[in-house]
Scaffold this motif. Sequence first.
Motif, PDB file in Angstrom:
ATOM      1  N   MET A  70       0.838  -1.191   0.000  1.00 26.40           N
ATOM      2  CA  MET A  70       0.000   0.000   0.000  1.00 26.40           C
ATOM      3  C   MET A  70       0.878   1.248   0.000  1.00 26.40           C
ATOM      4  SD  MET A  70      -2.629   1.433   2.937  1.00 26.40           S
ATOM      5  CE  MET A  70      -1.232   1.801   4.013  1.00 26.40           C
ATOM      6  N   ILE A  71       0.579   2.179  -0.877  1.00 23.62           N
ATOM      7  CA  ILE A  71       1.298   3.446  -0.942  1.00 23.62           C
ATOM      8  C   ILE A  71       0.279   4.583  -0.890  1.00 23.62           C
ATOM      9  CG2 ILE A  71       2.750   4.940  -2.353  1.00 23.62           C
ATOM     10  CD1 ILE A  71       4.071   2.479  -3.497  1.00 23.62           C
ATOM     11  N   LEU A  72       0.539   5.550  -0.012  1.00 22.69           N
ATOM     12  CA  LEU A  72      -0.315   6.725   0.098  1.00 22.69           C
ATOM     13  C   LEU A  72       0.510   7.967  -0.199  1.00 22.69           C
ATOM     14  CD1 LEU A  72      -2.259   5.893   3.406  1.00 22.69           C
ATOM     15  CD2 LEU A  72      -3.142   5.752   1.078  1.00 22.69           C
ATOM     16  N   ARG A  73      -0.069   8.886  -0.942  1.00 25.72           N
ATOM     17  CA  ARG A  73       0.632  10.123  -1.283  1.00 25.72           C
ATOM     18  C   ARG A  73      -0.369  11.270  -1.382  1.00 25.72           C
ATOM     19  NH1 ARG A  73       1.900   6.850  -5.621  1.00 25.72           N
ATOM     20  NH2 ARG A  73       4.131   7.242  -5.309  1.00 25.72           N
ATOM     21  N   LYS A  74       0.158  12.471  -1.528  1.00 28.95           N
ATOM     22  CA  LYS A  74      -0.682  13.661  -1.599  1.00 28.95           C
ATOM     23  C   LYS A  74      -1.739  13.524  -2.695  1.00 28.95           C
ATOM     24  CE  LYS A  74      -0.300  18.723  -1.635  1.00 28.95           C
ATOM     25  NZ  LYS A  74       0.638  19.869  -1.745  1.00 28.95           N
ATOM     26  N   GLY A  75      -2.986  13.853  -2.322  1.00 25.79           N
ATOM     27  CA  GLY A  75      -4.112  13.747  -3.244  1.00 25.79           C
ATOM     28  C   GLY A  75      -4.996  12.554  -2.983  1.00 25.79           C
ATOM     29  N   ASP A  76      -4.465  11.538  -2.245  1.00 18.56           N
ATOM     30  CA  ASP A  76      -5.280  10.372  -1.912  1.00 18.56           C
ATOM     31  C   ASP A  76      -6.344  10.752  -0.883  1.00 18.56           C
ATOM     32  OD1 ASP A  76      -3.917   8.738  -3.630  1.00 18.56           O
ATOM     33  OD2 ASP A  76      -2.548   7.949  -2.102  1.00 18.56           O
ATOM     34  N   THR A  77      -7.439   9.989  -0.885  1.00 18.46           N
ATOM     35  CA  THR A  77      -8.531  10.216   0.064  1.00 18.46           C
ATOM     36  C   THR A  77      -9.034   8.886   0.601  1.00 18.46           C
ATOM     37  OG1 THR A  77     -10.220  10.131  -1.678  1.00 18.46           O
ATOM     38  CG2 THR A  77      -9.292  12.295  -1.170  1.00 18.46           C
ATOM     39  N   GLY A  78      -9.807   8.962   1.693  1.00  8.22           N
ATOM     40  CA  GLY A  78     -10.472   7.766   2.203  1.00  8.22           C
ATOM     41  C   GLY A  78     -10.069   7.383   3.608  1.00  8.22           C
ATOM     42  N   ASP A  79     -10.572   6.229   4.045  1.00  5.40           N
ATOM     43  CA  ASP A  79     -10.357   5.761   5.411  1.00  5.40           C
ATOM     44  C   ASP A  79      -8.883   5.463   5.702  1.00  5.40           C
ATOM     45  OD1 ASP A  79     -13.051   5.976   5.923  1.00  5.40           O
ATOM     46  OD2 ASP A  79     -13.485   3.854   5.527  1.00  5.40           O
ATOM     47  N   PHE A 112       7.907  13.118  10.152  1.00  6.84           N
ATOM     48  CA  PHE A 112       8.041  11.782  10.733  1.00  6.84           C
ATOM     49  C   PHE A 112       9.199  11.034  10.081  1.00  6.84           C
ATOM     50  CE2 PHE A 112       7.094   7.233  10.573  1.00  6.84           C
ATOM     51  CZ  PHE A 112       6.940   6.944  11.920  1.00  6.84           C
ATOM     52  N   GLN A 113       9.283  11.091   8.752  1.00  3.85           N
ATOM     53  CA  GLN A 113      10.359  10.409   8.049  1.00  3.85           C
ATOM     54  C   GLN A 113      11.727  10.954   8.470  1.00  3.85           C
ATOM     55  OE1 GLN A 113       8.861  11.230   4.095  1.00  3.85           O
ATOM     56  NE2 GLN A 113       8.121   9.116   3.814  1.00  3.85           N
ATOM     57  N   ASP A 143      10.352  11.972   1.497  1.00  2.30           N
ATOM     58  CA  ASP A 143       9.670  12.225   0.228  1.00  2.30           C
ATOM     59  C   ASP A 143       8.178  12.486   0.390  1.00  2.30           C
ATOM     60  OD1 ASP A 143       8.756   9.714   0.879  1.00  2.30           O
ATOM     61  OD2 ASP A 143       9.702   8.695  -0.820  1.00  2.30           O
ATOM     62  N   GLY A 144       7.665  12.390   1.633  1.00  2.09           N
ATOM     63  CA  GLY A 144       6.249  12.650   1.853  1.00  2.09           C
ATOM     64  C   GLY A 144       5.333  11.557   1.355  1.00  2.09           C
ATOM     65  N   VAL A 145       5.904  10.438   0.921  1.00  2.00           N
ATOM     66  CA  VAL A 145       5.115   9.307   0.422  1.00  2.00           C
ATOM     67  C   VAL A 145       5.150   8.198   1.461  1.00  2.00           C
ATOM     68  CG1 VAL A 145       4.895   7.550  -1.383  1.00  2.00           C
ATOM     69  CG2 VAL A 145       5.610   9.881  -1.972  1.00  2.00           C
ATOM     70  N   LYS A 196       8.189   1.127   4.258  1.00  2.25           N
ATOM     71  CA  LYS A 196       9.157   1.473   5.296  1.00  2.25           C
ATOM     72  C   LYS A 196       8.583   2.489   6.278  1.00  2.25           C
ATOM     73  CE  LYS A 196      13.344   0.486   2.630  1.00  2.25           C
ATOM     74  NZ  LYS A 196      14.590   1.051   2.045  1.00  2.25           N
ATOM     75  N   THR A 197       7.892   3.502   5.769  1.00  2.00           N
ATOM     76  CA  THR A 197       7.283   4.499   6.655  1.00  2.00           C
ATOM     77  C   THR A 197       6.198   3.861   7.504  1.00  2.00           C
ATOM     78  OG1 THR A 197       7.735   6.265   5.076  1.00  2.00           O
ATOM     79  CG2 THR A 197       6.046   6.699   6.727  1.00  2.00           C
ATOM     80  N   LEU A 198       5.382   2.990   6.895  1.00  2.00           N
ATOM     81  CA  LEU A 198       4.321   2.314   7.641  1.00  2.00           C
ATOM     82  C   LEU A 198       4.908   1.412   8.713  1.00  2.00           C
ATOM     83  CD1 LEU A 198       1.333   1.704   8.002  1.00  2.00           C
ATOM     84  CD2 LEU A 198       1.533  -0.065   6.252  1.00  2.00           C
ATOM     85  N   ALA A 199       5.968   0.668   8.389  1.00  2.00           N
ATOM     86  CA  ALA A 199       6.591  -0.217   9.375  1.00  2.00           C
ATOM     87  C   ALA A 199       7.148   0.575  10.544  1.00  2.00           C
ATOM     88  CB  ALA A 199       7.703  -1.035   8.710  1.00  2.00           C
TER      89      ALA A 199
END
Length: 273
Positions: A1-10, A43-44, A52-54, A58-61
């Motif tokens: 799973m990758i989340l970045r600027k512009g994504d929406t949702g739960d 946080f990164q 990179d703001g993404v 690795k960020t999730l872990a």
Amino acid sequence: MILRKGDTGDEVALLQRRLTRAGFPTPETHVFDHATESAVMAFQKACGLVIDGVVGNKTLAAQLAGFAMSEHLTDADLANAAHTLGVPIAAIRAVNEVESRGEGFLPDGRPVILFERHVFYKRLKARGFDVDALAAKYPNIVSPTAGGYMGKAAEYTRLAIAERIDADAAHESASWGAFQIMGYHWQALEYSSVADFVARMQRSEGDHLDAFVRFIAADTALLSALKARKWAAFSKGYNGPDYARNLYDVKLARAYERYADMTTPAAPTKAAA
């Protein structure tokens, strides 16, 4: 799973809650906006990751590893609860073992919940909703009878549907955290709002235990039963009339004896005497 600027949702809302709990306050907007990107980058940087703001693996872990260290109960939490209620710590340890439902959080960092559709039916009816029409449309979400449980993370799917009908009533209609305290108790337990209660439940198992302590302290019969170690009375008051079927009282009694033995100094031997 990758989340970045512009994504929406739960998933974005969950990310925002995790960032806030990690010490990088982020409004829960369900939108991966500039503020969220800035918090992710901060946080990164703190974790020594690529900035990179993404949000990738690795960020999730790193987030989940941080939560694992901070959200679980400690001995100090148990000792404080025992002091507040005026009971032996062995009693709190027994209740924690038997009455809490294992981990207070799902692997994805959200607090464990169980959505009660019959409670939602009552809360909506009190607010003037046409509950029978809603029950016909959403039988798994609104119903005069209990049921429809999906368990674990799937309960959040049910909660999300309920939130679209009435968010406060939805949160009041779920039990939260390790000790499964119902949201509608928020006022009696002296939280400022149901939103405040939910925010605390999202924070740590220590907050789950604090809600349990408030719940017991507000019920003189439950508190008296716990102080006297009347496990059948305590189990009936906490779990309802079906407590005996699940042997809650027996399990509590055995757990208490085990923990009490662990904290009782051994008698001196004849040689030592």
